[in-house]
Design an enzyme around this catalytic site. Structure first.
Site, PDB file in Angstrom:
ATOM      1  N   ASP A 228       0.756  -1.158  -0.035  1.00 58.66           N
ATOM      2  CA  ASP A 228       0.032   0.010  -0.199  1.00 58.66           C
ATOM      3  C   ASP A 228       0.980   1.230   0.130  1.00 58.66           C
ATOM      4  O   ASP A 228       1.681   1.299   0.540  1.00 58.66           O
ATOM      5  CB  ASP A 228      -0.832   0.079   1.264  1.00 58.66           C
ATOM      6  CG  ASP A 228      -1.910   1.147   1.316  1.00 58.66           C
ATOM      7  OD1 ASP A 228      -2.891   0.880   0.335  1.00 58.66           O
ATOM      8  OD2 ASP A 228      -1.888   1.718   2.319  1.00 58.66           O
ATOM      9  N   GLU A 277      14.410 -15.272  -0.640  1.00 63.64           N
ATOM     10  CA  GLU A 277      15.057 -16.294   0.191  1.00 63.64           C
ATOM     11  C   GLU A 277      14.223 -17.418   0.042  1.00 63.64           C
ATOM     12  O   GLU A 277      14.351 -18.443   0.609  1.00 63.64           O
ATOM     13  CB  GLU A 277      15.119 -15.593   1.398  1.00 63.64           C
ATOM     14  CG  GLU A 277      16.296 -14.602   1.615  1.00 63.64           C
ATOM     15  CD  GLU A 277      15.984 -14.071   3.357  1.00 63.64           C
ATOM     16  OE1 GLU A 277      15.220 -14.432   4.081  1.00 63.64           O
ATOM     17  OE2 GLU A 277      16.573 -13.088   3.382  1.00 63.64           O
TER      18      GLU A 277
END
Length: 549
Positions: A228, A277
């Protein structure tokens, strides 16, 4: 009128299951369709009038039947609800209004069983005045370490705010942190409502905190994050006055001092490393409400994967502007490599039926808009109810809930009215399991005519067309005939907007007063009946041209 199946003809490539599609396309977001779920208005499982996570779980088969690749959930974390969840009180929890963390775990697991990905809504620009760290800042007073985590400043002479910045929701972007105190005269910055203080991203503690937030949700099965106000985290050093205060409430787009500061890009480089990751890597999608030339910089190879095409999302029924937006986004794709992310509706925008003219004309155009959006090369987002052709609802003033209405006279409530699942009024047109439930925003009496149950009965409904279009799109992806990296040419041809993909797919939208001739090739699908290879006004079609046709 032919059914959508008859218009599309036989499949253009091998049919693929959701799980086969996941294996086929590791970069699913480049061609995938994401369905935006606004939980409080999607489905209510306990009869309190507010949608919840269990309601989403119960209705996941409906979403999966659309054929989409995933869902984006707007905030359901603990919140006072000043801005319907975008004032987050606890980033790593579930508001009891919506359920429990166990409900989220079940939702994510069920989505994955159905081949759907789950995108979280992360709100890093601001928080809630009820967040423990803000409450600590209030309690500890001026000069405390806790206050450095926010933009908290002394006022100017005569009791004025620290600068002249405006809130996006109307009025000053500053409020007194302790308005009743004669000693504590400091102010805090809130680009949105006073219930949403902005974080100070100059403080390393904020970086570390949001690393933990992302890992928390990624570890629980979230496949990515919609970010956002992604361009608004950093403010100009020194917080100077804006040289011109806009006459309209448009703070983030009018004031370069509160948006698009260069330091923000290092945040997303760090988040990209974190996302990678995981296996498979998590996806980062930015709400970057800037011109294409600026928003595209957020999708450089080491930053976010996507940003929303806002220069397109806010358009009316204006072919020249559609073509201009398409050309600009294509230019940025060539420069930065990231495919555009197309959308015409979300929870902040007026519904396209209304925006495109209302009534029968607006309905035809909104139908065409769905088909066009799904045909453009790149990712696509559908907002819940868009596949039903829901119009904007004029919510009575005394029942409006949007903070923008109370501060700036603009209401987004009309696009957030709970979905109609059934024709009858019981259970708020099927929105709630309880027949007597009263929805948190009122539904009009005629809401049932747009319901899912009603549209399931018609092969000509917008719902049926949307399912057909998503299926054809998936088959085009599987056969290599929908490739955002092949590029596209955008042109105005007579009264038609035409997007021609490098793989041979032409998306034609008749945006004038007359029918237009379709390109030579195989008609795959159209939003209205095509006669003698001519597409009627206010309609869209996909035509497969070239050898593959």
């Amino acid at each position: 009128m032919p059914t959508p199946a008859e218009l599309s003809g036989p499949p253009v490539g091998p049919s693929v299951s959701p799980l086969d599609q996941r294996a086929l396309d590791e970069k699913w977001w480049e061609t995938g369709v994401v369905y935006q779920v606004y939980p409080r208005s999607f489905a209510d499982s306990n009869g309190d009038g507010v949608g919840d996570l269990r309601g989403v779980i119960e209705r996941l088969p409906y979403i999966a039947a659309l054929g989409v690749s995933g869902i984006w959930l707007t905030p359901f974390q603990p919140s006072p609800g000043v801005d319907q969840g975008y004032d987050v009180q606890d980033y790593c929890g579930v508001d009891p209004l919506f359920g429990t963390l166990e409900d989220f775990d079940e939702l994510a697991a069920r989505c994955h069983e159905l081949g759907l990905r789950v995108l979280m809504d992360i709100v890093p620009n601001h928080t809630s005045t009820e967040h423990p760290l803000f409450k600590q800042a209030v309690a500890e007073g001026p000069g405390s370490a806790a206050r450095r985590l926010f933009h908290i400043e002394p006022g100017r002479e005569n009791g004025q705010p620290p600068n002249n910045w405006l809130s996006v929701f109307g009025g000053p972007a500053w409020s007194r942190i302790a308005p009743e105190s004669a000693v504590d005269t400091e102010w805090y910055l809130h680009l949105f409502s006073p219930g949403q203080p902005d974080w100070n991203w100059d403080e390393p503690e904020i970086w570390d905190m949001f690393d933990d937030v992302l890992r928390f949700w990624f570890d629980r099965g979230a496949d990515g994050a919609r970010i956002d106000v992604a361009h608004g985290l950093f403010k100009a050093p020194g917080l100077p006055d804006s040289p011109s205060v806009p006459a309209v409430i448009d703070g983030l787009r009018s004031n370069p001092l509160v948006m698009d500061q260069e330091a923000v890009h290092e945040v997303y480089r760090r988040w990209r490393r974190l996302a990678e990751e995981y296996q498979p890597p998590r996806v980062l999608v930015g709400e970057v409400n800037l011109e294409p030339e600026r928003s595209a910089r957020y999708t450089r190879p080491d930053e976010m994967h996507q940003t929303f095409a806002f220069a397109f999302a806010r358009l009316g029924w204006e072919p020249e502007r559609w073509v201009d937006a398409g050309r600009r986004f294509e230019s940025m794709r060539r420069e930065h490599g990231a495919a555009p992310t197309w959308a015409l509706e979300n929870h902040d925008l007026v519904r396209t039926v209304t925006r495109f003219g209302g009534g029968t004309v607006g309905a035809r155009r909104a139908r065409a808009g769905v088909l066009a959006t799904l045909g453009f090369p790149g990712g696509a987002y559908l907002y819940q109810g868009q596949e039903l052709g829901l119009p904007e609802v004029d919510v009575p003033e005394h029942q409006r809930r949007d903070p923008m209405w109370f501060r700036g006279g603009v209401s987004r409530d009309g696009a957030r009215v709970p979905l109609p699942w059934s024709v009858g009024g019981d259970g708020a047109h099927g929105f709630a399991d309880d027949a007597g439930a009263v929805p948190w925003l009122p539904q009009p009496e005629w809401w049932g005519r747009y319901s899912i149950d009603a549209q399931e009965q018609s092969a000509d409904s917008l719902l049926a067309m949307t399912r057909q279009a998503v299926r054809i799109r998936r088959e085009l992806v599987a056969s290599g005939q929908f490739d955002p990296h092949a590029g596209a040419d955008w042109n105005l041809e007579g009264e038609a907007m035409v997007c021609r993909s490098g793989t041979g797919l032409a998306v034609v939208v008749a945006m004038g007063e007359h029918a237009v001739e379709l390109p030579e090739g195989r008609l795959l699908i159209a939003s209205a009946e095509v006669k003698e290879h001519r597409l009627p006004a206010d309609a869209a079609a996909w035509v497969l041209t070239g050898p593959a046709a």
